[in-house]
Design a protein around this motif. Structure first.
Motif, PDB file in Angstrom:
ATOM      1  N   LYS A  80       5.522   7.186 -36.603  1.00 16.72           N
ATOM      2  CA  LYS A  80       6.054   6.211 -35.854  1.00 16.72           C
ATOM      3  C   LYS A  80       5.297   5.091 -35.987  1.00 16.72           C
ATOM      4  CE  LYS A  80       9.671   8.806 -34.430  1.00 16.72           C
ATOM      5  NZ  LYS A  80      10.951   8.697 -34.965  1.00 16.72           N
ATOM      6  N   PRO A  81       5.536   4.081 -35.586  1.00 12.78           N
ATOM      7  CA  PRO A  81       4.842   2.833 -35.740  1.00 12.78           C
ATOM      8  C   PRO A  81       3.583   3.058 -34.479  1.00 12.78           C
ATOM      9  CG  PRO A  81       6.824   2.057 -34.959  1.00 12.78           C
ATOM     10  CD  PRO A  81       6.910   3.686 -35.537  1.00 12.78           C
ATOM     11  N   VAL A  82       2.518   2.523 -34.571  1.00 12.82           N
ATOM     12  CA  VAL A  82       1.381   2.456 -33.675  1.00 12.82           C
ATOM     13  C   VAL A  82       1.391   1.515 -32.750  1.00 12.82           C
ATOM     14  CG1 VAL A  82      -1.000   2.954 -33.422  1.00 12.82           C
ATOM     15  CG2 VAL A  82       0.050   4.289 -35.079  1.00 12.82           C
ATOM     16  N   ASN A  83       1.498   1.482 -31.460  1.00 14.65           N
ATOM     17  CA  ASN A  83       1.366   0.487 -30.615  1.00 14.65           C
ATOM     18  C   ASN A  83      -0.007  -0.288 -30.571  1.00 14.65           C
ATOM     19  OD1 ASN A  83       1.002  -1.082 -28.052  1.00 14.65           O
ATOM     20  ND2 ASN A  83       1.863   0.201 -26.683  1.00 14.65           N
ATOM     21  N   PRO A  84       0.060  -1.559 -30.950  1.00 13.01           N
ATOM     22  CA  PRO A  84      -1.264  -2.364 -31.106  1.00 13.01           C
ATOM     23  C   PRO A  84      -2.147  -2.407 -29.820  1.00 13.01           C
ATOM     24  CG  PRO A  84       0.718  -3.766 -31.116  1.00 13.01           C
ATOM     25  CD  PRO A  84       1.100  -2.355 -31.129  1.00 13.01           C
ATOM     26  N   ASN A  85      -1.519  -2.077 -28.788  1.00  6.90           N
ATOM     27  CA  ASN A  85      -2.208  -1.991 -27.498  1.00  6.90           C
ATOM     28  C   ASN A  85      -2.182  -0.742 -27.092  1.00  6.90           C
ATOM     29  OD1 ASN A  85      -3.102  -5.046 -27.470  1.00  6.90           O
ATOM     30  ND2 ASN A  85      -0.823  -5.249 -26.958  1.00  6.90           N
ATOM     31  N   ALA A  86      -2.571   0.233 -27.893  1.00  4.40           N
ATOM     32  CA  ALA A  86      -2.338   1.627 -27.473  1.00  4.40           C
ATOM     33  C   ALA A  86      -2.992   2.175 -26.169  1.00  4.40           C
ATOM     34  CB  ALA A  86      -2.787   2.434 -28.728  1.00  4.40           C
ATOM     35  N   LEU A  87      -4.347   1.772 -26.091  1.00 11.87           N
ATOM     36  CA  LEU A  87      -4.997   2.305 -25.123  1.00 11.87           C
ATOM     37  C   LEU A  87      -4.507   2.022 -23.534  1.00 11.87           C
ATOM     38  CD1 LEU A  87      -8.801   1.877 -25.548  1.00 11.87           C
ATOM     39  CD2 LEU A  87      -7.496   4.014 -25.352  1.00 11.87           C
ATOM     40  N   TRP A  88      -3.669   0.969 -23.530  1.00 10.75           N
ATOM     41  CA  TRP A  88      -3.179   0.447 -22.144  1.00 10.75           C
ATOM     42  C   TRP A  88      -1.823   1.185 -21.880  1.00 10.75           C
ATOM     43  CZ3 TRP A  88      -7.706  -0.675 -21.043  1.00 10.75           C
ATOM     44  CH2 TRP A  88      -8.299  -1.519 -21.752  1.00 10.75           C
ATOM     45  N   ALA A  89      -1.738   2.201 -21.043  1.00 10.39           N
ATOM     46  CA  ALA A  89      -0.642   3.035 -20.905  1.00 10.39           C
ATOM     47  C   ALA A  89       0.644   1.961 -20.668  1.00 10.39           C
ATOM     48  CB  ALA A  89      -0.615   3.909 -19.763  1.00 10.39           C
ATOM     49  N   ARG A  90       0.421   0.909 -19.935  1.00 13.36           N
ATOM     50  CA  ARG A  90       1.879   0.207 -19.636  1.00 13.36           C
ATOM     51  C   ARG A  90       2.102  -0.591 -20.988  1.00 13.36           C
ATOM     52  NH1 ARG A  90       2.561  -1.824 -13.584  1.00 13.36           N
ATOM     53  NH2 ARG A  90       1.496  -0.025 -12.345  1.00 13.36           N
ATOM     54  N   SER A  91       1.427  -0.826 -21.950  1.00 18.20           N
ATOM     55  CA  SER A  91       1.770  -1.577 -23.078  1.00 18.20           C
ATOM     56  C   SER A  91       3.055  -0.735 -23.864  1.00 18.20           C
ATOM     57  CB  SER A  91       0.816  -1.695 -23.790  1.00 18.20           C
ATOM     58  OG  SER A  91       0.201  -0.624 -24.647  1.00 18.20           O
ATOM     59  N   TRP A  92       3.001   0.611 -23.671  1.00 19.06           N
ATOM     60  CA  TRP A  92       4.078   1.477 -24.226  1.00 19.06           C
ATOM     61  C   TRP A  92       5.620   0.930 -23.815  1.00 19.06           C
ATOM     62  CZ3 TRP A  92       3.189   4.417 -28.263  1.00 19.06           C
ATOM     63  CH2 TRP A  92       2.072   4.571 -28.783  1.00 19.06           C
ATOM     64  N   LEU A  93       5.534   0.373 -22.761  1.00 21.56           N
ATOM     65  CA  LEU A  93       6.909  -0.212 -22.309  1.00 21.56           C
ATOM     66  C   LEU A  93       7.399  -1.328 -23.440  1.00 21.56           C
ATOM     67  CD1 LEU A  93       6.263  -0.975 -18.658  1.00 21.56           C
ATOM     68  CD2 LEU A  93       7.831   0.776 -19.189  1.00 21.56           C
ATOM     69  N   ASN A  94       6.586  -1.719 -23.999  1.00 18.26           N
ATOM     70  CA  ASN A  94       7.233  -2.672 -25.195  1.00 18.26           C
ATOM     71  C   ASN A  94       7.313  -1.871 -26.519  1.00 18.26           C
ATOM     72  OD1 ASN A  94       6.818  -4.624 -23.518  1.00 18.26           O
ATOM     73  ND2 ASN A  94       4.795  -4.745 -23.777  1.00 18.26           N
ATOM     74  N   TRP A  95       7.094  -0.842 -26.675  1.00 24.98           N
ATOM     75  CA  TRP A  95       7.480   0.035 -28.037  1.00 24.98           C
ATOM     76  C   TRP A  95       8.552   0.590 -27.973  1.00 24.98           C
ATOM     77  CZ3 TRP A  95       7.976   5.121 -29.028  1.00 24.98           C
ATOM     78  CH2 TRP A  95       7.598   5.822 -30.407  1.00 24.98           C
TER      79      TRP A  95
END
Length: 182
Positions: A80-95
């Protein structure tokens, strides 16, 4: 993954054929932070493995919250694509794509305090909580129960269709609710 490593109520997960992120996550089950000031070399290696620019500058010790890092390495290993802001848990809301009802293997993002968050994978649910496979849950990769009221959103990422075993899973209410996953 053998069922022997999982708590008894989750032995059924060892026989699940998909989704791929769940399978990759289960392979890391039990990975534990290094004791005291020591860092676990596997967890530290994940920062390099995911290949996100500057992540190694931010993730300097396994005492830094690593649930997002765990999710990124699982996503990468699952193709799967890797979230570019992976460390920030809430950034996964944009994945990936938002889902109204989470199912087996979906990414769940939770509120932790006013600005922090936590991210993990849906394993199941009971009346009051989601059962979540995730990193940095009690300083290890584990399954915990997190209150439904803390859910900010659920996401998945299927390029060619959802695996047939993606479904809601209803489990018994066992164990305490996690209140702080760091």
């Amino acid at each position: 993954m053998t069922a022997a490593l999982l708590p008894r109520e989750y032995h059924w997960l060892a026989a699940e054929p998909a989704p791929r992120m769940l399978l990759e996550g289960l392979k890391t089950f039990g990975t534990l932070e290094g004791p005291g000031a020591e860092d676990h070399p596997v967890i530290m290696g994940w920062a390099k493995e995911v290949g996100v620019p500057k992540i190694e500058q931010v993730f300097t010790a396994d005492s830094v919250p690593w649930c997002g890092l765990w999710m990124a390495v699982i996503a990468k290993r699952a193709g799967k694509p890797v979230n570019p802001n992976a460390l920030w848990a809430r950034s996964w809301l944009n994945w990936g794509s938002a889902v109204a009802e989470p199912k087996l293997g979906d990414v769940l993002v939770f509120r932790r305090g006013n600005t922090s968050g936590h991210v993990g994978l849906y394993v199941g649910e009971d009346d009051g909580a989601f059962h979540v496979l995730g990193g940095n849950q009690g300083d290890k990769v584990s399954i915990v129960r997190i209150a439904r009221s803390r859910l900010l959103g659920a996401r998945n990422h299927y390029a060619i269709g959802q695996p047939p075993n993606c479904r809601r899973v209803f489990l018994k209410t066992t164990g305490t609710l996690s209140t702080n996953e760091s």
